[in-house]
Design an enzyme around this catalytic site. Sequence first.
Site: not given
Ligand code: VGL
Ligand code: ZN
Length: 239
Positions: A42, A80, A82, A86, A115, A140, A185
């Site tokens: 990410d 990430d 979404h 979401h 996000h 994901k 993540c």
């Molecule tokens: C993440 C919060 C929400 C991450 C992803 O990549 O750690 N954290 N979505």
């Molecule tokens: Zn996320």
Amino acid sequence: MQRRNILRSAAAFGLAGGLGLPLFAATSKIKPGSDSALIVVDVQNCFIDGGTLPVKGGGDVVPVINQLAGAFQNIVLTQDWHTPGHASFASTYPGKKPFETTKLKYGTQVLWPDHCVQGTDDAALDKDLKLPTAQLIVRKGFHKDMDSYSAFEEADHKTATGLAGYLKARGIKTLFVTGLATDFCVAWTAMDGRKAGFQVYVIEDATRAIDLNGSLAAAWKQMEAKGVKRIQSSDIVTA
Ligand code: VGL
Ligand code: ZN
């Protein structure tokens, strides 16, 4: 298997300052082999300054990861990714604010600002990431009703992303996890990597954390309990 090059000085068998401690100043570096993979979690605009869920110092991981990349024959990235509206977005629930929690079918969900929405510039990989040899990008969190911190399985702990099968089919045994965020993540990916049977290292200085209510210390504790090894980029042989 990565190889450890042990370099010991002649002083290695001496005693330190009268304390009775062996002065075992061994420099032990890891050389990732063909059955190791660098996992870059990410590293997207959303998690870097100017993004929708910026992680403090998030952009600092980019040069570290670019440098590490030269040591790896196998590199996998995650994104990430979404849907609008979401289940992990606070804005989906009237009266809820970001960083509060709610109960969903699969358990407690932290609610985030909107996000990494699919196809937006916010969800794009950081433009300074230079990983031309990377082989796979796993997206994901694309099911509207379920989050996925882990690159291996979604938040119900049942729905697989397919990453374990991919890595196993390619003969990968050892993972070196980097990216954002250490306590979400990265941690979930590292722990699920162990669950899937891989040897797992997290390269700490190639990650940055959100650290929500002590989540960073808790994540390291859980990772270490599951056999995830914590190392620094200087522990890897590069160049
Ligand atoms: C993440 C919060 C929400 C991450 C992803 O990549 O750690 N954290 N979505
Ligand atoms: Zn996320």
